[in-house]
Design an enzyme around this catalytic site. Structure first.
Site, PDB file in Angstrom:
ATOM      1  N   LYS A 264      -3.463   0.341   6.466  1.00 38.17           N
ATOM      2  CA  LYS A 264      -2.554   1.283   7.115  1.00 38.17           C
ATOM      3  C   LYS A 264      -3.109   1.865   8.412  1.00 38.17           C
ATOM      4  O   LYS A 264      -2.374   2.070   9.373  1.00 38.17           O
ATOM      5  CB  LYS A 264      -2.188   2.409   6.139  1.00 38.17           C
TER       6      LYS A 264
ATOM      7  N   LYS B 269      -3.707   9.712   2.608  1.00 40.53           N
ATOM      8  CA  LYS B 269      -3.272   8.389   2.168  1.00 40.53           C
ATOM      9  C   LYS B 269      -4.425   7.404   2.211  1.00 40.53           C
ATOM     10  O   LYS B 269      -5.164   7.351   3.195  1.00 40.53           O
ATOM     11  CB  LYS B 269      -2.135   7.865   3.057  1.00 40.53           C
TER      12      LYS B 269
ATOM     13  N   GLY C 288       2.416   1.504  -3.335  1.00 48.48           N
ATOM     14  CA  GLY C 288       3.017   1.864  -4.608  1.00 48.48           C
ATOM     15  C   GLY C 288       2.800   3.301  -5.020  1.00 48.48           C
ATOM     16  O   GLY C 288       2.891   3.639  -6.204  1.00 48.48           O
ATOM     17  N   GLY C 289       2.498   4.182  -4.062  1.00 47.81           N
ATOM     18  CA  GLY C 289       2.318   5.590  -4.395  1.00 47.81           C
ATOM     19  C   GLY C 289       0.912   5.956  -4.842  1.00 47.81           C
ATOM     20  O   GLY C 289       0.618   7.133  -5.046  1.00 47.81           O
TER      21      GLY C 289
ATOM     22  N   HIS D 233      13.446   7.894   3.862  1.00 47.85           N
ATOM     23  CA  HIS D 233      12.805   6.579   3.986  1.00 47.85           C
ATOM     24  C   HIS D 233      13.818   5.629   4.622  1.00 47.85           C
ATOM     25  O   HIS D 233      14.783   5.223   3.985  1.00 47.85           O
ATOM     26  CB  HIS D 233      12.381   6.084   2.602  1.00 47.85           C
TER      27      HIS D 233
ATOM     28  N   HIS E  25       7.550   7.852  -5.598  1.00 43.42           N
ATOM     29  CA  HIS E  25       7.345   6.901  -4.496  1.00 43.42           C
ATOM     30  C   HIS E  25       7.867   5.499  -4.812  1.00 43.42           C
ATOM     31  O   HIS E  25       7.621   4.566  -4.054  1.00 43.42           O
ATOM     32  CB  HIS E  25       5.861   6.819  -4.099  1.00 43.42           C
TER      33      HIS E  25
ATOM     34  N   GLU F   3       8.871  -0.169   7.814  1.00 43.57           N
ATOM     35  CA  GLU F   3       9.258   1.054   7.112  1.00 43.57           C
ATOM     36  C   GLU F   3       8.927   2.275   7.961  1.00 43.57           C
ATOM     37  O   GLU F   3       7.836   2.380   8.528  1.00 43.57           O
ATOM     38  CB  GLU F   3       8.557   1.132   5.759  1.00 43.57           C
TER      39      GLU F   3
ATOM     40  N   ARG G  16       6.886  -9.501   3.693  1.00 43.49           N
ATOM     41  CA  ARG G  16       7.517 -10.339   2.670  1.00 43.49           C
ATOM     42  C   ARG G  16       8.988  -9.974   2.575  1.00 43.49           C
ATOM     43  O   ARG G  16       9.464  -9.060   3.265  1.00 43.49           O
ATOM     44  CB  ARG G  16       6.855 -10.091   1.307  1.00 43.49           C
TER      45      ARG G  16
END
Length: 649
Positions: free
Chosen positions: A116, A158, A164-165, A208, A235, A275, A297
């Site tokens: 990230k 983060k 996946g949270g 989102h 999430h 996203e 993907r």
């Protein structure tokens, strides 16, 4: 064009890919584990190869086995679907090195978006707006604390390798930062093997928003507009729709253009999703929408994009992987109508979303709308994989019409005995805030209690359940119930030919007959009386020694406990039966037979599907039966204990 395709996945996405491949004349190869030997994707494919035991890390996550299966069957291409190895750059490279076609982006593109912090740095260089925060390499507690103080609270920690949270913490105040940082880094290390973190400003009214992008090997990149995935639980997405409510054309143009820049920055090929997190406190606006991450993907929610654009994204994937250009140019793509998708899971929202397993004795999702499923009637839901069993997709002329269509689809779902989240989904899409498009990612969390409260059987349903159970016990040689005058006979079949024998009768004797049931695993009592209003309109089915109502997605199971002709109202000992909610292992035992217990007291703890579930006493009383031992394995709905209610003073 690819002639034979291996799908390195299972469930509904494997079935989805097989469908498009068949329409294109491409032969398909499925892979399967022990648990999936009879699965729907195996039955639908032209060929199938066994790749190992049931655990995913011994089968679907073993890239060498999948590549070997492709070579064995002569499959020239591998489609990873989503999940499992779909974003594993090393696997993608191994497929290419083996001389096969990888239906996905270049390994370098996957790696570029894999971390990230690096991805955000790359996006800033490409002119893509990112959330204010800290991406530095200095991971000392002092530096991270100083950066968080500068950003301002609340702040989000983060994991750079997260997903996946996991590895995420919202810190409300400076005093909590160090403890939350330690917890976040510990979870990140355990989940991803990397405890590095980044910091982001917490968005107070987050939505989102994601944009579907597509690239090819000829340098073309297009977008297929946006989706809104704000309705989430921990999430995890629950409901997705396209386009995004409240998105004006100017904002759409800006955010979609930013997504295309992001894809071009990593030389992207195939289907991908950019996203974004939007600060929707004052509506959607381009200067308050920030890059979050890229999924390299196909997404679970891709059908809503397909419904509003008329594009088959899997077909595009296969064409682009074969070297063809993207079939349509940007100015040839447009939005037509509205689409919304609900993820149908095998889980029980009333019990903390505890996963549910078992054989689908009843599985009917109706005929309206688009249904993407990896299971069919009679199939087994196992412990080993993601509990999503279907996606229901509705399209409408506008948002209200699409929601009403989806509501109708969910209301017609009939699934038994596996528990599902159908009524949770219905409550979500009929929630007033959701209907008004007053969305943010915390909506479900705020309303969790209201959205997950169990559906109770109505009085009429209890009456019919009781009568059905009596009929099981008192059938004559013609198969009709004859209940005697003192309580059990002298019931007669209605003269109306329109009524089913199960419901078409009248009660002619003893209008105060008490029947005690176990309804949905808990005690219930009904008094039979005349007339039986509305009972003939209830849809019931018999399974074994019980009767089940299957209407509108709600499944109620009734079991006969006792018959009391005197109407004394005394509780039966069996009312306190403690049933195993699913197969599992008893990891703690707190009581023994003969012990007095209070309402809500913990009796034992069951571990199943990596979750702990405490079983408690339903009321004050005495444990008259105990059938569990620590370390023992139990089967679903096994009677583990019985509590007999204490007598009233």
């Amino acid at each position: 064009m690819i002639a034979k395709l291996l799908i390195a996945n299972r469930g509904e996405i494997a079935c989805r890919i097989i469908r498009t491949a068949r329409e294109m004349g491409i032969a398909t190869v499925a892979v399967y584990s022990d648990a999936d030997a009879k699965a729907l994707h195996v039955r639908q494919a032209d060929e199938a190869v066994h790749i190992g035991p049931s655990p995913a890390n011994e089968s679907y996550l073993v890239g060498a086995k999948i590549i070997a299966a492709a070579k064995e069957t002569g499959a020239e291409a591998i489609h990873p679907g989503y999940g499992f190895l779909s974003e594993n750059a090393d696997f993608a490279q191994a497929v290419i090195d083996a001389g096969q076609i990888w239906v996905g982006p270049k390994p370098a593109s996957i790696r570029a978006m894999g971390l990230k912090d690096a991805a955000k740095t790359l996006m800033m260089e490409a002119g893509v707006p990112v959330t204010p925060g800290y991406l530095g390499k200095d991971q000392s507690v002092a530096r991270l604390k100083a950066e968080a103080d500068a950003i301002g609270y609340p702040v989000l920690i983060k994991a750079v390798a997260g997903g996946g949270g996991k590895g995420m913490r919202k810190v409300e105040q400076a005093a909590d930062f160090e403890a939350d940082l330690e917890s976040c880094k510990r979870e990140a290390k355990a989940s991803f093997g990397n405890d590095e973190v980044l910091l982001e400003k917490w968005i107070t009214s987050p939505r989102h928003i994601e944009v579907q992008v597509f690239g090819d090997s000829h340098g073309n990149v297009v977008h297929l507009f946006e989706r809104d995935c704000s309705l989430q639980r921990r999430h995890q997405k629950v409901i997705e729709e396209a386009p995004a409510p409240g998105m004006d054309e100017a904002t759409r143009e800006d955010i979609c253009a930013a997504a295309v820049r992001a894809a071009k920055a990593v030389d992207y090929e195939g289907a991908g999703t950019i996203e974004f997190i939007a600060d929707a406190s004052e509506g959607l606006c381009a200067d308050r929408i920030f890059f979050m991450e890229m999924n390299t993907r196909l997404q679970v929610e891709h059908p809503v994009t397909e419904e509003i654009t008329g594009v088959d994204l899997v077909e595009w994937q296969l064409r682009v992987a074969s070297g063809e250009p993207i079939p349509l140019k940007q100015d040839e793509l447009s939005i037509n109508g509205w689409a919304i998708e609900a993820r149908l899971y095998a889980e029980d929202p009333a019990k903390g979303f505890l996963p549910s397993i078992g054989r689908l004795s009843e599985f009917d999702l109706g005929f309206r709308g688009r249904i993407e499923s990896g299971v069919d009637l009679g199939d087994e839901i196992t412990l080993h994989y993601d509990p999503m069993i279907a996606k229901l997709v509705a399209k409408g002329r506008d948002r209200d019409h699409a929601i009403s269509q989806l509501s109708a689809m969910l209301s017609r779902a009939e699934i038994w005995p596996v528990k599902t989240n159908v009524h949770f989904l219905l409550r979500c899409i009929n929630d007033e805030e959701f209907r008004d498009a007053d969305l943010d990612t915390g909506l479900i969390g705020r309303k969790s209690d209201d959205l997950t409260v169990p559906i109770k059987p109505t009085e009429s349903e209890l009456v019919v359940g009781a009568l059905n159970l009596l009929m099981v016990q008192t059938r004559d040689q013609m198969g009709f119930p004859l209940l005697d005058a003192n309580g059990v006979r002298d019931h007669r079949i209605s003269d109306s030919a329109k009524l089913s024998p199960l419901f078409g009768f009248r009660l002619n004797s003893n209008p105060n007959r008490h029947i005690r049931l176990r309804a949905d695993g808990g005690p219930a009592e009904v008094t039979l009386s005349e007339p039986l209003l509305g009972a003939d309109e209830i849809d019931y089915s018999r399974y074994g020694a019980s009767w089940s109502r299957l209407v509108g997605g709600a499944a109620h199971r009734f079991e006969l406990v006792s018959i009391d002709e005197r109407g004394t109202g005394q509780a039966s000992a069996a009312d306190g039966a403690i049933l195993a909610p699913m197969p599992g292992k008893v990891i703690a035992v707190d009581v023994a037979e003969g012990d007095a217990v209070t309402a809500g007291q913990r009796l034992m703890v069951l571990e199943a599907m990596k979750m702990e579930h405490a079983l408690t006493a339903p009321f004050e009383g005495v444990v008259t039966e105990f059938n569990a031992s620590e370390g023992g394995q139990v089967q679903v709905e096994a009677v583990l204990a019985v509590v007999e209610a204490a007598e009233a003073d």
